[in-house]
Design a protein around this motif. Structure first.
Motif: not given
Lengths: 144, 427
Positions: B131-156
């Motif tokens: 909940q600390l990091i995931l919201p920071l990955l939304f709402g800005g510029v999106v790139h492929d690595t960011l998509r991977g970080m999102r999936l990783a955190l949701i999976s965690l």
């Protein structure tokens, strides 16, 4: 538009550095010095394009002064210091120092490039919108 | 519109990342001791000591390193700074470490009540992290690595939630009909969604930029995480609905990962930057181990041999360890150099003197030998303690490298001379 142009320029610089590093590793010292000189000029020219044109225009358009562009300027300064140290090491034939400083310079440069390519350039593209093409032309015409 | 949350801050304080990294050898040494003392139990599926070792490795070594790296990655790739990063990282690290110690103790000493403590501490630390990091990955510029970080955190998060459910089952010592499905979902999301997705996301950035290679294909970068996410969602649904042909989704993931392995090996072989570097050896070795894992698991799907499944799990773990060790050989000296250099210390050493290349090469040699013994031990049990000794030495050397780096950093901080320069001074 800006992203593609500046990203390609990043890659050109990377390749120049790699050529210099490879030449030095192959003990081709004179060629390494020449290639590093090219990298040094290309990288400084890239920083100049950003600081003299791109960032200023972006700041005027968005009013974002003292934000990410200022941090990028700070990193340019850190990188310039690294480049100077590498140039000095190369000219004094201190090759271990050259590779040692080059290792940290390369990571720092790539982190810096990532920030620009992933965040700043897309923002600049959005801010410039239809004027991006004109900006690319201006950047191309800047003398290195 | 443009300024929304954007920050290109250089990095979080060094202690944020190093706190996690310094814990890695500690858990690694405990893991090695289990390999040395309890080889038979370790290779017995679902044995409590085997589960202790698996969690020591995947949480204490792999996830501990990955969480530390995430704090650094967020500053470079995430675009927005983590709020109160010092305090929040301390809370997460403390709860995570205590939770892991409780979980391992619960398995090892067979104390059901400890599972509840582990569930609370580990669950809360991971939910808090996400909940600390995931919201920071939304709402800005999106790139492929960011998509991977999102999936990783949701999976965690999903892995942690299934883990909490299982911990409650262990605490009550009652296992419902869905226990096997929950267990499979737990490790599938953990290994593929969390570990593999984050490593792929890192590879997309690091391989091209640090080793000067041609980039991964745009289509692959765009769709890799979608395919992984879809496969995991469908596999989980199939599991809980007890539908047939579950293996199809594993095969999808295996094909995608084999594509990733082949592409990465080709990129590394054709890299323009030819200067030798231990991190490249680790990446190459990691890809080889992932390939062994994928082939073994695909063969296991064919004939359900327990040995093949064990080889697949061990080689997957070793793949993730290889990548982490490879990245640490670069990240740790870089962070020490970077923080000292940014603070203006004139005595800032160059990276190669912070962790000398010779020690990194020894680390790689220990890793290679230990991995070989660990893999062969599936068929020759006597070799597992030998692998354990190898891993013990590896983690001891890793700890030594980290402590030496930290001591050098603190020594220069205390005695060095500073030339002050800051961002505001650059006009």
């Amino acid at each position: 538009m800006i992203l593609e142009f500046m990203r390609d320029d990043h890659r050109t610089c990377d390749h120049l550095y790699t050529d210099a590093e490879n030449a030095l590793a192959a003990k081709n010292t004179e060629e390494a010095k020449r290639l590093f000189g090219e990298f040094y000029r290309a990288t400084n020219h890239h920083f100049d394009m950003e600081e003299r044109e791109l960032f200023i225009t972006f700041e005027k358009r968005t009013g974002m002064v003292g934000g990410p562009t200022q941090m990028m300027r700070f990193e340019h300064q850190q990188l310039r210091t690294q480049l100077e140290a590498m140039l000095k090491a190369l000219n004094e034939n201190k090759f271990d120092d050259f590779f040692g400083i080059g290792e940290s310079m390369m990571i720092m440069l790539q982190q810096h490039n990532m920030k620009e390519e992933q965040m700043l350039y897309p923002m600049i593209d959005r801010a410039l919108d239809g004027d991006a093409q004109l900006m690319v032309q201006t950047l191309k015409e800047m003398v290195s | 519109m443009f300024s929304q949350g954007l920050s290109l801050e250089q990095a979080p304080p060094i202690s944020v990342v190093l706190r996690f990294f310094l814990s890695v050898p500690v858990f690694g040494i405990f893991f090695s001791l289990l390999l040395i003392i309890y080889p038979l139990e370790i290779l017995t599926p679902n044995h409590p000591i085997s589960l202790s070792a698996i969690h020591l490795f995947f949480l204490g070594v792999i996830s501990m390193s990955m969480i530390g790296s995430l704090f650094q990655m967020q500053s470079v790739l995430g675009g927005r700074p983590i709020p109160s990063v010092l305090g929040n990282s301390l809370v997460i690290h403390t709860f995570f470490t205590a939770g892991l110690a409780s979980l391992v103790s619960a398995f090892f000493f067979h104390i059901p009540a400890m599972f509840v403590i582990a569930a609370v501490l580990l669950g809360s630390s991971l939910v808090f992290l996400v909940q600390l990091i995931l919201p920071l990955l939304f709402g800005g510029v999106v790139h492929d690595t960011l998509r991977g970080m999102r999936l990783a955190l949701i999976s965690l998060l999903i892995t942690a939630l299934f883990g909490v459910v299982m911990a409650v089952s262990f605490a009550n010592e009652t296992f419902g009909n869905l226990h096997a499905a929950i267990r499979t979902a737990h490790y599938s999301w953990g290994l593929i969604g969390w570990v593999a997705a984050l490593i792929i996301a890192v590879a997309f950035q690091v391989i091209e930029m640090f080793y000067v290679t041609t980039p991964y294909g745009a289509w692959c970068k765009r769709n890799a995480f979608r395919i992984l996410a879809l496969s995991l969602i469908l596999k989980t649904s199939w599991l809980f609905l007890a539908l047939p042909y579950l293996w199809v989704f594993d095969l999808f993931v295996a094909v995608l990962l084999i594509g990733f392995v082949i592409t990465t090996i080709l990129r590394l072989r054709e890299r323009k930057r030819r200067v030798g570097d231990v991190s490249i050896w680790f990446w190459t070795m990691g890809m080889g181990l992932l390939l062994i894992s994928l082939i073994s698991y695909s063969a296991y799907l064919w004939n359900w041999s327990a040995s093949l499944e064990t080889v697949a799990i061990i080689s997957f773990g070793l793949f993730s360890l290889a990548i982490i060790l490879g990245m640490m050989t670069k990240i740790v000296p870089f962070l020490v150099w970077f923080h000292l250099s940014s603070s203006g210390y004139l005595e800032t050493p160059i990276m190669s003197t912070i962790i000398p290349a010779k020690r990194n090469k020894t680390l790689f040699a220990l890793f290679t030998i230990s991995s070989l013994f660990a893999l062969v031990s599936v068929f020759k049990l006597l070799l597992l303690p030998v692998a354990g000794v190898g891993f013990f030495l590896l983690f001891a050397l890793l700890g030594y490298n980290l402590i030496r780096a930290v001591r050098l950093y603190t020594h220069i901080q205390k005695t060095g001379t500073r030339f002050v320069m800051n961002a505001n001074s650059i006009a």
